[in-house]
Design an enzyme around this catalytic site. Structure first.
Site, PDB file in Angstrom:
ATOM      1  N   ASP A 262       0.877  -1.160   0.000  1.00  0.00           N
ATOM      2  CA  ASP A 262       0.000   0.000   0.000  1.00  0.00           C
ATOM      3  C   ASP A 262       0.926   1.224   0.000  1.00  0.00           C
ATOM      4  OD1 ASP A 262      -2.080   1.781   0.064  1.00  0.00           O
ATOM      5  OD2 ASP A 262      -3.173   0.763   1.657  1.00  0.00           O
TER       6      ASP A 262
HETATM    7  C1  BGC Z   1      -5.029   3.263   0.055  1.00  0.00           C
HETATM    8  C2  BGC Z   1      -5.060   2.341  -1.142  1.00  0.00           C
HETATM    9  C3  BGC Z   1      -4.841   3.114  -2.396  1.00  0.00           C
HETATM   10  C4  BGC Z   1      -3.525   3.842  -2.299  1.00  0.00           C
HETATM   11  C5  BGC Z   1      -3.177   4.670  -3.527  1.00  0.00           C
HETATM   12  C6  BGC Z   1      -3.793   4.137   0.046  1.00  0.00           C
HETATM   13  O1  BGC Z   1      -3.915   5.133   0.996  1.00  0.00           O
HETATM   14  O2  BGC Z   1      -5.089   2.525   1.242  1.00  0.00           O
HETATM   15  O3  BGC Z   1      -6.284   1.657  -1.179  1.00  0.00           O
HETATM   16  O4  BGC Z   1      -4.883   2.264  -3.499  1.00  0.00           O
HETATM   17  O5  BGC Z   1      -3.590   4.721  -1.198  1.00  0.00           O
HETATM   18  O6  BGC Z   1      -3.979   5.790  -3.616  1.00  0.00           O
END
Ligand code: BGC
Length: 724
Positions: A262
């Site tokens: 993530d």
């Molecule tokens: C989220 C993800 C997301 C990523 C990119 C993170 O904060 O948990 O689900 O895909 O950001 O934006």
């Protein structure tokens, strides 16, 4: 000179014939050969370059070898607005306004895997058209608490429903030559302290509740990428967790694709590299200072990480690139905001809307005796697409709930629009939710609304919450309806007996103080570009509602498992899942706590009769499939659809088992008066529990009860079977 015999020539010819065509005909072998060849030509620097972000949403390729950058985008319910390469600011494109598809809970509420395929296909096409290789979704974390801010992105509380819906969704997305990314692996079931909290759960809870969706995504959906979560799991960050990333994902599930972090979920270099993480994204530093950049290079040079480990990671990325035809001129080009995509969004929306209650058949609204409708509430005119944080979208259009009514009614009915309540909250990224309640203003708006409701033939309150509450990064403070909506709904219902309440929310609300006072209630979700049209069609009876809740609505928050046990949001940054496998309806049923609306609940304008349940046998071996047949008849005056749910209980077992568990379902469309015999299949091997002692699933011989049901709270027919 050595003579080459005729036999040798024939034999070598044969070997050539069998080995060459093998590679030519076997795409896997061909891909592996291509990957080997590319890796063999790459320098260590080039390899490391592929393993970390080189912009907010890309990782580097190797231009001289024809390997392109990998382009990623959120996800999950539309293709996010284009972001600048090096900052979170919008890139300012004018052609990136996408179709907004209903969010995860809405899709799950359709209980229709074909719609997941349809929606997924449209989503994949949009991602491809926008030049993406990976769409960062679906999100499938289990709804452990009603308060999780991201519940709306996910698919509810039941691992079987999640699995059945995410597999076709992934297949749909990936049919467009773009990878889906299943997230957030694993245990990211709350937003509070998500970056630091340690999740402790039993192996049984992992295997029975939190893992099945991911397992189905990999083994049945063939998902190409997985995103490691922010939190810790049993003391180790998910992105440096060898048990999750290597033992389970690679060794047990045989996952061949790419595991990315993530955004900013990586904390170490060697540990994460050894544990199985392939790609580091979103770290808050210069790209060369990512854990998987210069530090990883150094770790290889110092012998802490072998080059073979690096090669494996590159292999996983290249595998995804080949699967999605990244280096192939025949790759799908995709399409964007087409009428077909709008239709797919509409189809999902219309089957997602849940009719919670409908006293005296108040719904659908029969226009013959209706001249005026009071339209009350902030959600009537609110657009939701842009909210929720990373899943927020810049959409080409979003039909609000009021606009849907206007579209469908034209001038035939007068709509008396009144605000009713004001959105008194604000969400800030650093401080979270700020609510500034103004009782005097609420009273004034309420009074106005009550007056309008009293003189209208029908009153509809467009209630619920919005993305100040259903949002990434923050959990809700409670389950309450904010902004004085409770009083508003109560008072409107008092002056107008034909009051309908429509809830927009992606997670449970406390309806206990309004439920008895309102004759009709619908749940309408964050329902995509076509949400307003779909809702109007349901209100007016053009569409017969067929959604069923993908989660329980408890009477109060303290009834729900994590909260009843005081296990949310954890203590000293550890959250113990002491409710164990008793999540959602498994808890309420087993503990005999009656919810307000059970999991799987949803009414129709038709009625359905269940009869003649039969199984193909009375006794089964462990390797057999139970075939359950049941006759379903539409006994109503209108055509409709019913989702028949099969729950199974194991009344005699050496361990605690949930009172019942969903094991199959089928949505059946029946004309008025029509009947059909439907079949539901369950493998006996799926009736087991995770045996902690033996570290495997076990089905204990004995009797099992099969319950053919309209919801977890509405068992219609039961049948006992024996397992040998
Ligand atoms: C989220 C993800 C997301 C990523 C990119 C993170 O904060 O948990 O689900 O895909 O950001 O934006």
């Amino acid at each position: 000179m050595k003579r080459i015999s005729f036999f040798t020539i024939i034999l070598s010819g044969l070997i050539a014939c069998t080995s060459q065509p093998k590679q030519a005909n076997d795409p896997d072998a061909r891909d592996q050969a291509k990957i080997d060849s590319l890796i063999s030509q790459m320098t260590l620097d080039e390899k490391i370059g592929m393993l970390h972000g080189n912009s907010k949403f890309t990782s580097a390729g190797v231009e001289r070898l024809g390997i392109p950058e990998l382009h990623m985008s959120d996800g999950p319910h539309g293709v996010r607005e284009e972001i600048s390469r090096d900052s979170w600011a919008a890139a300012g494109w004018t052609n990136d306004s996408c179709t907004y598809f209903p969010t995860g809970t809405a899709l799950a509420a359709t209980w229709n895997p074909e719609l997941a395929k349809q929606g997924g296909t449209a989503l994949g096409e949009e991602a491809r058209w926008r030049g993406k290789d990976v769409l960062l979704g679906p999100g499938i974390n289990i709804m452990r608490t009603p308060l999780n801010g991201r519940n709306f992105e996910y698919m509810g509380e039941d691992p079987y429903l999640v699995s059945q819906m995410c597999v076709p969704l992934i297949q749909g997305i990936q049919s467009g030559d773009v990878a889906a990314c299943i997230k957030h692996y694993l245990g990211n079931n709350q937003e509070t302290d998500r970056g630091t909290v340690n999740v402790e759960m039993s192996e049984r809870a992992l295997r029975e509740i939190y893992l099945p969706g991911f397992k189905a995504a990999v083994e049945k959906g063939g998902v190409y990428t997985v995103m490691g979560a922010y939190n810790k799991f049993r003391g180790l960050w998910c992105c440096e967790n060898p048990y999750l990333m290597t033992d389970i994902l690679r060794e047990e599930m045989n996952f061949k694709g790419l595991v990315m972090s993530d955004w900013a979920a990586v904390h170490t270099t060697t540990e994460s590299a050894q544990a199985g993480l392939d790609l580091e994204m979103g770290t808050d530093s210069a790209y060369n200072r990512y854990y998987f950049a210069d530090k990883l290079l150094k770790a290889v040079q110092e012998g802490k990480v072998s080059e073979e480990v690096i090669n494996e990671k590159v292999r996983h990325i290249l595998w995804v690139m080949l699967k999605t035809k990244t280096m192939d001129s025949l790759r799908a080009k995709g399409s964007f905001t087409t009428p077909e995509h709008s239709q797919a969004a509409y189809n999902v929306a219309k089957e997602s809307i849940v009719l919670l209650k409908n006293d005296n058949q108040l719904l659908p609204i029969h226009l013959e005796n209706v001249k005026t409708i009071a339209v009350i509430g902030d959600n009537a005119t609110r657009k939701h697409a842009a909210g929720g944080n990373s899943s927020g979208l810049k959409t080409k259009y979003e039909i609000t709930q009021l606009a849907g009514l206007q579209n469908r009614l034209g001038n035939s009915v007068t709509l008396n629009v009144v605000q009713g309540y004001a959105k008194e909250s604000e969400l800030t990224w650093d401080k979270g939710l700020i609510v500034k309640e103004d009782k005097a203003r609420q009273a004034k708006l309420r009074k106005e609304a009550v007056q309008v409701a009293a003189k209208s033939d029908v009153a509809i309150v467009f209630a619920g919450i919005n993305h100040d509450y259903d949002v990434e990064g923050y959990d809700r403070p409670d389950m309450n309806l904010p902004y004085g909506q409770e009083e508003l709904i109560q008072e409107v219902a008092k002056v107008n007996p034909r009051t309908i309440v429509v809830f927009t929310a992606g997670s449970p609300l406390d309806l206990s103080r309004i439920n008895d006072q309102v004759p009709a209630m619908l749940w309408a979700w964050y329902n995509g570009s076509e949400g307003g049209n779909a809702l109007a069609d349901v209100l007016l009876g053009k569409v017969n509602p067929s959604g069923k809740m993908p989660f329980t609505i408890p009477v109060s928050l303290s009834d729900s498992p994590a909260h009843a046990l005081g296990n949310f949001p954890g203590k000293e940054l550890t959250v113990k899942y002491e409710e164990d496998i008793l999540v959602g309806y498994r808890w309420y049923d087993t503990k005999n706590i009656k919810p307000l609306y059970p999991f799987g609940h949803g009414l129709s304008y038709a009625t359905f009769e269940y009869a003649d349940v039969q199984t193909n046998k009375a006794e089964y071996r462990q390797d057999e499939t139970i075939k359950v047949q049941v006759k379903i008849k539409n006994t109503g005056n209108v055509d409709g659809a019913e989702t028949v749910q099969l729950y199974v209980s194991d009344p005699e077992c050496s361990v605690v088992r949930p009172a019942k568990e969903l094991k199959a379902f089928k949505k059946v469309f029946l004309k008025s008066g029509e009947e059909q015999v439907i079949e539901l299949n369950v493998n006996v091997s799926d009736l087991g529990f995770w045996n902690e002692g033996r570290q495997k699933f076990d089905v204990e011989p004995g009797k099992f009860d099969l319950h053919v049901s309209a919801s977890a709270g509405d068992i219609r027919l039961s049948k006992e079977i024996m397992v040998r």
